[in-house]
Scaffold this active site. Sequence first.
Site, mmCIF file in Angstrom:
data_model
loop_
_atom_site.group_PDB
_atom_site.id
_atom_site.type_symbol
_atom_site.label_atom_id
_atom_site.label_comp_id
_atom_site.label_asym_id
_atom_site.label_seq_id
_atom_site.Cartn_x
_atom_site.Cartn_y
_atom_site.Cartn_z
ATOM 1 N N LYS A 68 2.577 -0.478 -11.281
ATOM 2 C CA LYS A 68 3.437 -1.316 -12.133
ATOM 3 C C LYS A 68 2.631 -2.108 -13.140
ATOM 4 C CE LYS A 68 7.350 -1.658 -9.001
ATOM 5 N NZ LYS A 68 8.097 -2.471 -8.054
ATOM 6 N N LYS A 84 9.736 10.282 -5.950
ATOM 7 C CA LYS A 84 10.791 9.652 -5.148
ATOM 8 C C LYS A 84 11.988 9.279 -6.027
ATOM 9 C CE LYS A 84 9.593 4.766 -5.404
ATOM 10 N NZ LYS A 84 9.177 3.536 -4.779
ATOM 11 N N LYS A 117 15.070 4.405 -9.974
ATOM 12 C CA LYS A 117 15.630 4.285 -11.322
ATOM 13 C C LYS A 117 14.606 4.622 -12.400
ATOM 14 C CE LYS A 117 14.536 -0.477 -12.353
ATOM 15 N NZ LYS A 117 14.006 -0.947 -11.082
HETATM 16 P P1 TYM Z 1 13.208 -1.613 -2.167
HETATM 17 O O1 TYM Z 1 14.213 -2.657 -2.517
HETATM 18 O O2 TYM Z 1 12.460 -0.962 -3.289
HETATM 19 O O3 TYM Z 1 13.850 -0.478 -1.300
HETATM 20 C C1 TYM Z 1 14.652 -0.769 -0.179
HETATM 21 C C2 TYM Z 1 14.387 0.236 0.938
HETATM 22 O O4 TYM Z 1 14.693 1.561 0.519
HETATM 23 C C3 TYM Z 1 13.588 2.418 0.759
HETATM 24 N N1 TYM Z 1 13.552 3.450 -0.293
HETATM 25 C C4 TYM Z 1 13.586 4.770 -0.067
HETATM 26 N N2 TYM Z 1 13.632 5.479 1.064
HETATM 27 C C5 TYM Z 1 13.665 6.836 0.950
HETATM 28 N N3 TYM Z 1 13.658 7.488 -0.235
HETATM 29 C C6 TYM Z 1 13.608 6.811 -1.405
HETATM 30 N N4 TYM Z 1 13.615 7.458 -2.567
HETATM 31 C C7 TYM Z 1 13.570 5.384 -1.346
HETATM 32 N N5 TYM Z 1 13.527 4.417 -2.289
HETATM 33 C C8 TYM Z 1 13.508 3.251 -1.627
HETATM 34 C C9 TYM Z 1 12.387 1.504 0.697
HETATM 35 O O5 TYM Z 1 11.266 2.052 1.359
HETATM 36 C C10 TYM Z 1 12.914 0.268 1.379
HETATM 37 O O6 TYM Z 1 12.850 0.381 2.775
HETATM 38 N N6 TYM Z 1 9.333 -4.436 -0.804
HETATM 39 C C11 TYM Z 1 10.588 -3.884 -0.354
HETATM 40 C C12 TYM Z 1 11.608 -4.942 0.063
HETATM 41 C C13 TYM Z 1 11.128 -5.920 1.080
HETATM 42 C C14 TYM Z 1 10.997 -5.692 2.474
HETATM 43 C C15 TYM Z 1 10.575 -6.930 3.028
HETATM 44 C C16 TYM Z 1 11.170 -4.585 3.286
HETATM 45 C C17 TYM Z 1 10.820 -7.217 0.843
HETATM 46 N N7 TYM Z 1 10.478 -7.833 2.010
HETATM 47 C C18 TYM Z 1 10.324 -7.069 4.389
HETATM 48 C C19 TYM Z 1 10.919 -4.726 4.656
HETATM 49 C C20 TYM Z 1 10.500 -5.967 5.193
HETATM 50 C C21 TYM Z 1 11.203 -3.091 -1.495
HETATM 51 O O7 TYM Z 1 10.914 -3.315 -2.637
HETATM 52 O O8 TYM Z 1 12.151 -2.219 -1.131
#
Ligand code: TYM
Length: 333
Positions: free
Chosen positions: A112, A196, A199
């Site tokens: 990023k 993956k 967006k």
């Molecule tokens: P985020 O908001 O980007 O995504 C939320 C969850 O969806 C999963 N994910 C996917 N799984 C499978 N295939 C995909 N294409 C795909 N895209 C997204 C992500 O792995 C995630 O589980 N940093 C984290 C949010 C967060 C968090 C936490 C998670 C903040 N604090 C504490 C667990 C524990 C994030 O940006 O996820």
Amino acid sequence: RPRILSGMQPTEDSLHLGNYIGALRQWVALQESYDALYCVVDLHAMTVNPDPARLRERTRRTAAQYLAGGVDPERSALFVQSHVPQHAELSWVLSCQTGFGEAGRMTQFKDKSAKQGAEGTTVGLFTYPVLMAADILLYDAARVPVGEDQRQHLELARNLAERLNVRFGDGTAVVPEAHIVKAVAKIYDLQEPTAKMSKSTSGGKGVIWLLDDPKAAAKRIRSAATDSETEVRFDPVNKPGVSNLLTIYSALTGRDVDAIAAEYDGRGYGHLKVDLADVVVDLLVPFQERAGTYLADPVELDAVLARGAEKAREIASGTLARIYDRVGLLPAG
Ligand code: TYM
């Protein structure tokens, strides 16, 4: 019961199919046997400088989608990260335990920040994984259900917990384990099936949004990029597009990938796509109905979030007091 915690960012109006299959469905399954906390990580969403009104709206929309997906607020605490001030407080303590180089090695940060340049990259984006570690350690979570893209962040959280225990004594923090279900941990973009679903891949054209018009979603499935062969076979290396469709099909129906492949083999990709489009529509229609019900009653939704935050604060304040004490902060008299 052992504890789990997870969260998603309210950065869009809708979650996508990757979020649903890779994470939300696991959350729902795990809430049966774990003491679960699920939060909408609005503080994390601030790293992209969202419009204030949008952020507020998307925080509610994200919570409504957790509920629509089956998170049961009677069983699990559903809350908004910023409603529990201890997240930001613990984050500071952890940031003083994180190496600058260590944080700089996070691949999501590297990707990023490379796109945004040094001046466009905020310090918040850099310390983002530290805040995520705080989310987890604050609840002494034993497991954290996430998709594959969060593995490295989870590793940082583990390292920080171990470091606290070495520096400040055993029992300062619980070392969390990632709960990543390999078969569904990375759902790929429909137009660019080696990346993956997100967006930012293929300009968003390969994403299925859970709150999108089901007809549009069906069309995206039917026009998914595949390959020039006709054989339907699960082979992620050589046939990423078809394999991704099979993964989604299997995840949404509970049927075995190879059994589905065998059923469509020899009939071409068209049949597979048409039937999978129906499966996706059958997911989206009732999902959207449920999400709509929660969104139509923001007072009730906010009440659910208030109850969740109360439960979360109770746990978080205890953990934070323990860690503050261990690191030598003087208790307020
Ligand atoms: P985020 O908001 O980007 O995504 C939320 C969850 O969806 C999963 N994910 C996917 N799984 C499978 N295939 C995909 N294409 C795909 N895209 C997204 C992500 O792995 C995630 O589980 N940093 C984290 C949010 C967060 C968090 C936490 C998670 C903040 N604090 C504490 C667990 C524990 C994030 O940006 O996820």
